[in-house]
Design an enzyme around this catalytic site. Structure first.
Site, mmCIF file in Angstrom:
data_model
loop_
_atom_site.group_PDB
_atom_site.id
_atom_site.type_symbol
_atom_site.label_atom_id
_atom_site.label_comp_id
_atom_site.label_asym_id
_atom_site.label_seq_id
_atom_site.Cartn_x
_atom_site.Cartn_y
_atom_site.Cartn_z
ATOM 1 N N TYR A 65 65.331 95.887 17.653
ATOM 2 C CA TYR A 65 66.322 95.435 18.740
ATOM 3 C C TYR A 65 65.732 94.542 19.557
ATOM 4 C CZ TYR A 65 68.867 96.344 23.049
ATOM 5 O OH TYR A 65 69.844 96.012 24.038
ATOM 6 N N LYS A 122 67.577 90.487 19.961
ATOM 7 C CA LYS A 122 67.888 89.796 21.261
ATOM 8 C C LYS A 122 67.159 88.371 21.348
ATOM 9 C CE LYS A 122 70.382 93.043 22.909
ATOM 10 N NZ LYS A 122 72.205 92.902 22.890
#
Length: 298
Positions: free
Chosen positions: A146, A150
């Protein structure tokens, strides 16, 4: 600014953003994997279903809307409930498709990046940076899919800004909380430094209303950035009501060699957001927001 396309429009932050933009008189197109039932649709908002990992669908939706700005909030929000490869692939592919389509349409780009890009929240070990507070110059060191998605997403936003000559703002959000969400209160009331597990973001958070305010500031033509900028969007204080440095040291057994924190202030320095966007957090857990929901986090 007349028209805005919001991806992830059915999610928690997305729904609040759609409502705020519509309340401000903007034309809003809300995009998600599935359009909501007719009875749940807001008047004056167009709802479109699309798979944002499909470039053709994404380009069609953006071209049809011809928006002045695109706010990209759609993503798998953490690595816990899905295979890591799915989290990474979904988030990066959708970011590329949305940003390239937005740039080709000449739209301003704003999207939800994350504090996780620093490696904080989902690190395998007991992570601490070299210095506190953290700002946008702190190295990004993600260990999880995750946070990595980003970091890559910010690079994709920067590439779209260069290629298409549009401004792009990556909002590095902390844990987003909602009015009526009592998780902060429960964590605060049960907190014991002697038994508490380390917190990846050191008990930082941001109220959804402040997230919406940051989105509105970032899409405002009067708040133009040159190319791509990443900015931290975090509440001013931790949600424990305790001295931040002392609590970190009590739980983790150490502090970074360089630590300049005052009282219960957050470990994240948001001065860049104030400088570039005129944004400052306006909501705190102390203002009574936990005593009654205006909207759940859907």
């Amino acid at each position: 600014m007349d028209s805005v396309l919001v991806t992830g429009g059915a999610g928690g932050v997305g729904a609040w953003t759609v409502d705020a933009l519509a309340d401000a008189g903007r034309e809003v197109v809300a995009v998600d994997r599935e359009a909501p039932p007719t009875e749940e649709r807001r008047d004056g908002v167009d709802y479109v279903a699309a798979d944002l990992t499909d470039y053709g669908e994404t380009r069609q939706v953006v071209d049809a809307a011809a928006p002045d700005a695109v706010v990209h909030l759609a993503a798998i929000p953490h690595p816990k409930d899905h295979a890591g490869s799915r989290v990474f692939t979904n988030n990066v592919e959708s970011a590329y498709n949305v940003f390239d389509a937005a740039g080709a349409a000449g739209a301003r780009i704003v999207w939800a990046s994350s504090e996780s890009c620093y490696g904080t929240v989902f690190a395998a070990d007991d992570w601490l940076p070299d210095r506190l507070p953290i700002d946008e110059e702190t190295p990004t060191q993600p260990e999880d899919p995750y946070g990595l998605s980003k970091v890559v997403g910010e690079e994709v936003a920067a590439a779209a800004a260069r290629r298409h000559g549009v401004p792009a703002v990556s909002l590095r959000l902390s844990w987003v909380t909602f009015p009526g969400d009592e998780r902060r209160r429960e964590a605060r009331e049960t907190f014991d430094p002697a038994t508490a597990a380390p917190s990846g973001n050191c008990w930082s958070y941001v109220d959804v209303r402040d997230v919406v305010a940051a989105v509105e500031a970032a899409i405002d033509p009067e708040t133009a950035v040159d190319g791509h900028e990443a900015v931290l969007i975090v509440a001013a204080e931790n949600f424990l009501g305790r001295d931040t440095a002392a609590t970190i040291e009590a739980v983790r057994g150490e502090l970074p060699a360089e630590c300049d924190l005052d009282g219960d202030e957050s470990i994240f320095d948001c001065s860049k957001a104030k400088r570039l966007l005129g944004w400052e957090p306006g909501h705190s857990w102390r203002d009574g927001a936990e005593r009654g929901a205006e909207r759940d986090d859907g």
